[in-house]
Write an enzyme that holds these catalytic residues in place. Structure first.
Site, short mmCIF file in Angstrom:
data_model
loop_
_atom_site.label_atom_id
_atom_site.label_comp_id
_atom_site.label_asym_id
_atom_site.label_seq_id
_atom_site.Cartn_x
_atom_site.Cartn_y
_atom_site.Cartn_z
N HIS A 49 0.69 -1.14 0.10
CA HIS A 49 -0.03 0.25 -0.12
C HIS A 49 0.85 1.16 0.27
O HIS A 49 2.05 0.99 0.38
CB HIS A 49 -0.97 -0.12 1.13
CG HIS A 49 -0.15 0.00 2.66
ND1 HIS A 49 -0.26 -1.06 3.46
CD2 HIS A 49 0.41 1.13 3.06
CE1 HIS A 49 0.64 -0.53 4.53
NE2 HIS A 49 0.82 0.56 4.25
P1 TYD Z 1 -2.56 -4.08 7.38
O1 TYD Z 1 -2.62 -2.65 6.74
O2 TYD Z 1 -3.01 -5.33 6.59
O3 TYD Z 1 -0.90 -4.33 7.67
P2 TYD Z 1 0.25 -4.14 6.77
O4 TYD Z 1 0.30 -2.72 6.15
O5 TYD Z 1 1.52 -4.39 7.90
O6 TYD Z 1 0.38 -5.25 5.95
O7 TYD Z 1 -3.16 -4.11 8.93
C1 TYD Z 1 -3.71 -5.31 9.35
C2 TYD Z 1 -4.87 -4.87 10.45
O8 TYD Z 1 -4.82 -4.14 11.49
C3 TYD Z 1 -5.86 -4.29 9.32
O9 TYD Z 1 -7.23 -4.87 9.70
C4 TYD Z 1 -5.80 -2.61 9.77
C5 TYD Z 1 -5.57 -2.86 11.34
N1 TYD Z 1 -4.66 -1.58 11.73
C6 TYD Z 1 -5.29 -0.92 12.67
O10 TYD Z 1 -6.39 -1.23 13.41
N2 TYD Z 1 -4.53 0.08 13.27
C7 TYD Z 1 -3.24 0.36 12.59
O11 TYD Z 1 -2.93 1.33 13.16
C8 TYD Z 1 -2.71 -0.38 11.65
C9 TYD Z 1 -1.21 -0.40 10.97
C10 TYD Z 1 -3.38 -1.30 11.20
#
Ligand code: TYD
Length: 134
Positions: A49
């Site tokens: 992302h």
């Molecule tokens: P995700 O965006 O998939 O992690 P990465 O970018 O490391 O692959 O995030 C995993 C889950 O955690 C998703 O359901 C969103 C949640 N999340 C939060 O609730 N708060 C946060 O600050 C972050 C970073 C993720």
């Protein structure tokens, strides 16, 4: 591309290491959120992302991982394996995180609270917005 390696202040002595990152010295934004990732392994691939506004600093406070970053024009891969340095990532940078060592703990300092609206989660949309930004 808006990325930069940041060296933190190190105050190690015979009692162990102490590493400091301070606002307006090593950290160019107010930290409004932290999160950390652990329990990932060599097969794990995360990220995929970019952010519209968010700035972050990634710190492998234990173990190591690799981050590939692109702004759509240039691509760079950075190995994070040093608890005394961080990787600043500005907005509009696509990132993929992988090659986690089993013991990796990746700490992330973020400039804003969590907002799903700030994410661009498909590479096609990222490239489209980068083209519009030119
Ligand atoms: P995700 O965006 O998939 O992690 P990465 O970018 O490391 O692959 O995030 C995993 C889950 O955690 C998703 O359901 C969103 C949640 N999340 C939060 O609730 N708060 C946060 O600050 C972050 C970073 C993720």
């Amino acid at each position: 591309m808006d990325i930069k390696k940041i060296e933190f202040q190190q105050h190690g002595d015979s009692r162990g290491m102490l590493v400091v990152a301070e606002y307006q010295k090593e950290i160019p934004f107010t930290v409004k959120r932290i999160y950390y990732i652990y329990g990932a392994d060599s097969e794990t691939r995360r990220g995929f992302h970019s952010h519209k506004n968010l700035q972050q600093i990634y710190i492998a406070i234990h173990g190591s991982c690799r981050v590939t970053l692109t702004d759509g024009k240039t691509t760079e891969t950075v190995c994070l394996d040093d608890a005394a340095s961080g990787l600043y990532i500005g907005h509009n940078v696509w990132r993929e995180i992988y090659d986690f060592s089993d013991d990796a703990v990746l700490l992330v300092l973020a400039s804003e609270p969590y907002s799903e609206d700030d994410y661009i989660r498909t590479y096609d949309q990222f490239i489209q917005t980068q083209t519009e930004n030119i």
